[in-house]
Design an enzyme around this catalytic site. Sequence first.
Site, mmCIF file in Angstrom:
data_model
loop_
_atom_site.group_PDB
_atom_site.id
_atom_site.type_symbol
_atom_site.label_atom_id
_atom_site.label_comp_id
_atom_site.label_asym_id
_atom_site.label_seq_id
_atom_site.Cartn_x
_atom_site.Cartn_y
_atom_site.Cartn_z
ATOM 1 N N LYS A 87 29.970 -4.928 43.216
ATOM 2 C CA LYS A 87 31.218 -4.259 43.578
ATOM 3 C C LYS A 87 30.991 -3.098 44.537
ATOM 4 O O LYS A 87 31.856 -2.794 45.376
ATOM 5 C CB LYS A 87 31.937 -3.778 42.306
ATOM 6 N N TYR A 124 27.254 -6.511 38.040
ATOM 7 C CA TYR A 124 28.640 -6.364 38.478
ATOM 8 C C TYR A 124 28.818 -5.098 39.320
ATOM 9 O O TYR A 124 29.460 -5.120 40.388
ATOM 10 C CB TYR A 124 29.524 -6.319 37.232
#
Length: 304
Positions: A169, A165
């Site tokens: 991001k 993640y």
Amino acid sequence: MTIRFDGRVAIVTGAGNGLGRAHALGLAARGAKVVVNDFGGARDGSGGSMTAAEAVVEEIRAAGGIAMADGADVSNFEQVKAMVAMTTAEWGSVDLLCANAGILRDKSFAKMELADFAKVIDVHLNGTFYCCKAVWDGMRERNFGRIVVTTSSSGLYGNFGQANYGAAKAGIIGLMNVLAAEGRKTDIRVNTISPTAATRMTEELLPPQALALLKPESITPAVLYLLSDDAPTRTIIGAGAGSFAVVKLMESEGLNLPESDWTPDAIAAHFAEISDMSQARALEGAFQQTEKYVTQAAARLAKG
């Protein structure tokens, strides 16, 4: 001045719940026609259903707004292109994009499977790219576009158990930097929201008192500002619980060393000066860094 979106067409991905739902409702309340996109999967990206998206569409219509549902999986470029084509055929354009869809597959790096890394990258980073790519040509032709992509403090600052993640991001910020530069001449402004909110993806991570403050609706004002006609470009806004901040990547002024000192030992000896942030600044493009280093080197050589 009241920000309005009358006559604008917006796509919001991951809009069946949480942040995306709040953004879609906010846009519709201020006059935009909204495509409520949601694959309808579980938090890990499995499954799929139009129920959540259709419920948000009904909510918008009940309040007097205009909306339609779409179930495209953002990690499938053909489905994303079909969503944009459908929207353009129905409403004439896509003026605003909020790329919000995401999944979580948290595990410590030691335990993370390759498939869990690849799937999160595919939905967050590739999915954001696909959505931007699908609307880009139309925005260029019309000389107007507003895009908001979604990063996270996990990408900006790191968070245990989120290598997949966090990497996705952080990659989204790199994408924004380039798209903002390439979109300037056709008035396509590209910005990033970094939200902290109580959603399906955070409900197990925070205590109830914090969750009560971290409403998705507290993020939406920043998103709507970044989608507005007078939005900045290449800006990261952090938001949560009614707080709003601008995030910048800073670089120290640094120190230019003579070639005789191009050694790790010299770096160690001068590291306090190299890492001094008292004159740090946010650079506006890759060439600014090159220019800075060359200018420093030239100045040192000129001194002899």
